[in-house]
Design a protein around this motif. Structure first.
Motif, PDB file in Angstrom:
ATOM      1  N   ASP A 138       6.124   4.122   2.799  1.00 15.12           N
ATOM      2  CA  ASP A 138       6.372   4.919   3.994  1.00 15.12           C
ATOM      3  C   ASP A 138       6.184   4.031   5.225  1.00 15.12           C
ATOM      4  O   ASP A 138       5.068   3.645   5.563  1.00 15.12           O
ATOM      5  CB  ASP A 138       5.396   6.092   4.028  1.00 15.12           C
ATOM      6  N   THR A 158      -1.315  -2.586  -5.626  1.00 14.79           N
ATOM      7  CA  THR A 158      -1.208  -1.322  -4.900  1.00 14.79           C
ATOM      8  C   THR A 158      -2.612  -1.007  -4.383  1.00 14.79           C
ATOM      9  O   THR A 158      -3.360  -0.250  -4.993  1.00 14.79           O
ATOM     10  CB  THR A 158      -0.688  -0.197  -5.817  1.00 14.79           C
ATOM     11  N   ASN A 200      -2.149   7.991   0.352  1.00 16.58           N
ATOM     12  CA  ASN A 200      -1.071   7.254  -0.324  1.00 16.58           C
ATOM     13  C   ASN A 200      -1.160   7.294  -1.844  1.00 16.58           C
ATOM     14  O   ASN A 200      -0.337   6.690  -2.534  1.00 16.58           O
ATOM     15  CB  ASN A 200      -1.056   5.789   0.143  1.00 16.58           C
ATOM     16  N   ASP A 201      -2.161   7.984  -2.404  1.00 18.41           N
ATOM     17  CA  ASP A 201      -2.342   7.968  -3.857  1.00 18.41           C
ATOM     18  C   ASP A 201      -1.159   8.571  -4.610  1.00 18.41           C
ATOM     19  O   ASP A 201      -0.894   8.193  -5.756  1.00 18.41           O
ATOM     20  CB  ASP A 201      -3.639   8.683  -4.249  1.00 18.41           C
ATOM     21  N   LEU A 255       3.673   5.372   7.861  1.00 17.05           N
ATOM     22  CA  LEU A 255       2.280   5.293   7.418  1.00 17.05           C
ATOM     23  C   LEU A 255       1.803   3.846   7.489  1.00 17.05           C
ATOM     24  O   LEU A 255       0.684   3.568   7.942  1.00 17.05           O
ATOM     25  CB  LEU A 255       2.144   5.826   5.990  1.00 17.05           C
ATOM     26  N   THR A 282       0.803  -1.219   0.000  1.00 18.10           N
ATOM     27  CA  THR A 282       0.000   0.000   0.000  1.00 18.10           C
ATOM     28  C   THR A 282       0.837   1.271   0.000  1.00 18.10           C
ATOM     29  O   THR A 282       0.418   2.303  -0.520  1.00 18.10           O
ATOM     30  CB  THR A 282      -0.909   0.011   1.250  1.00 18.10           C
ATOM     31  N   THR A 283       2.015   1.197   0.608  1.00 21.57           N
ATOM     32  CA  THR A 283       2.852   2.380   0.778  1.00 21.57           C
ATOM     33  C   THR A 283       4.296   1.944   0.963  1.00 21.57           C
ATOM     34  O   THR A 283       4.563   0.801   1.353  1.00 21.57           O
ATOM     35  CB  THR A 283       2.409   3.203   1.995  1.00 21.57           C
ATOM     36  N   GLU A 319       1.808   7.921  -4.138  1.00 18.03           N
ATOM     37  CA  GLU A 319       2.877   6.925  -4.200  1.00 18.03           C
ATOM     38  C   GLU A 319       2.714   5.917  -5.341  1.00 18.03           C
ATOM     39  O   GLU A 319       3.559   5.049  -5.517  1.00 18.03           O
ATOM     40  CB  GLU A 319       2.953   6.145  -2.881  1.00 18.03           C
TER      41      GLU A 319
END
Length: 361
Positions: free
Chosen positions: A200, A235, A243-244, A203, A197-198, A246
């Protein structure tokens, strides 16, 4: 007289509370200060996970959804300790008279006889093979799998029968089973999709607190591809203003790790999830809460969720269209989705009804 206390984030958990808006409530629960120290509860202390037994009488669940590329799945576990706040499976816990909130990620039910049930179902003369998805609802490689090994036992049966399988997971533990999956992959009957998903880490810690870190998931992808296992990334979900941004970076990292395919899903907020997610936003991103929810509504016909076939996974409107274009351009740039993902069914041979019985031929 006791005073109700506000819900607060708990260490290692995604949901902030047990949703009070469950559809089938038998009782209401609230944190209160009763004068005996409730107000001083240590929210940094780990919340214990309890694992019970799933007494389901079948292993395979069938669906008729035109939105997904499979009509059957196996879920070795009900509930998921990963605690992903956006998980669309959370509402299923309401059918167990449990909350889709904290209960979903702390009250897990294991289908310990899944392999035995599956063997019997595949051995029926009337069974016709088609790809089975592991992880269509809850993750087959959540932490309890290290001990229970139910998913691996299911893979053993599928491998014996040369039955096609697709795995969706957020856990690097899937690489443990590369020995089985590589042999199946060489026959064209196995695929793994790592949901990332990310990139980060912080996050990810709040979005999906007990899933393995994004870096470890990419490492698992590399390990699977090195072993010859067909594998890609999802994703999912893409969350506006969270998170969009990314998307392109995630797909670039996936390609670098060897992914051969990719997919994405727009954030869905069915049933109790809309309240749990709003609560999570208020706790972790209060400054973005309205922006996120307003953008979701703009893609869902003015609602927080739209269950219409064909659009529920992608959304509608300018933002949804832009997200789809970005995804396709990035896939083209990085050489993803160039090959088909159809799996073979012609190799299928019903397994022995009793796994302890040896073949005569």
């Amino acid at each position: 007289m006791s005073d109700e206390l506000p819900d607060q984030a708990r260490k290692g958990r995604g949901a902030v509370s047990n949703a009070a808006s469950a559809r089938f409530p038998q009782q209401d629960r609230a944190l209160v200060d009763d004068g005996w120290g409730s107000a001083e509860e240590d929210l940094d202390a780990p919340t214990r996970t309890v694992v019970g037994r799933d007494a389901s009488r079948s292993a395979i669940t069938y669906n008729q959804s035109p939105d997904v590329p499979f009509d059957r799945s196996i879920n070795p576990y009900k509930g998921c300790e990963h605690g992903c706040i956006y998980c669309f499976a959370r509402p299923t816990h309401a059918y167990l008279d449990l909350s889709p909130g904290l209960d979903f990620e702390t009250r897990i039910f294991a289908k310990e006889n899944a392999a035995e049930l599956l063997r019997a179902e595949l051995a029926k003369p009337s069974y016709t093979p088609a790809t089975i998805t592991l992880g269509a609802n809850t993750d087959p490689y959540q932490p309890v799998e290290r001990e229970k090994r139910i998913t691996r036992s299911v893979l053993d049966v599928l491998a014996e029968a040369n039955h096609p399988v697709c795995i969706v997971t957020k856990n690097a533990l899937v690489a443990r089973d590369a020995d089985i999956l590589a042999k199946m992959g060489a026959k064209g009957i196995a695929r793994v999709m790592l949901s990332i998903t990310t990139q980060d880490r912080e996050l990810a810690r709040s979005l999906e607190p007990r899933a393995t870190t994004p870096a470890r998931r990419f490492a698992a992808l590399r390990e699977l591809r090195a072993a010859g296992v067909p594998a890609g990334v999802l994703t999912a979900p893409m969350i506006p203003a969270i998170n969009d941004h990314e998307l392109e970076g995630l797909l670039a990292s996936a390609a670098e790790a060897g992914a051969d395919s990719a997919g994405y899903v727009l954030l869905r907020l069915p049933h109790e999830i809309k309240d749990l997610f709003a609560e999570w936003l208020e706790t972790h991103f209060p400054d973005r809460k309205d922006r996120v929810l307003n953008r979701v509504q703009a893609m869902r016909g003015g609602k927080l969720n739209e269950s219409q076939w064909g659009t529920r996974l992608r959304g509608e409107g300018e933002y949804a269209d832009l997200l789809e274009r970005r995804f396709k351009l990035a896939c083209t740039k990085h050489g993803l989705n160039r090959l088909g993902t159809t799996q073979r069914t012609d190799l299928f041979a019903p397994p022995a009804r009793d796994g302890r019985q040896m073949s005569m031929f």
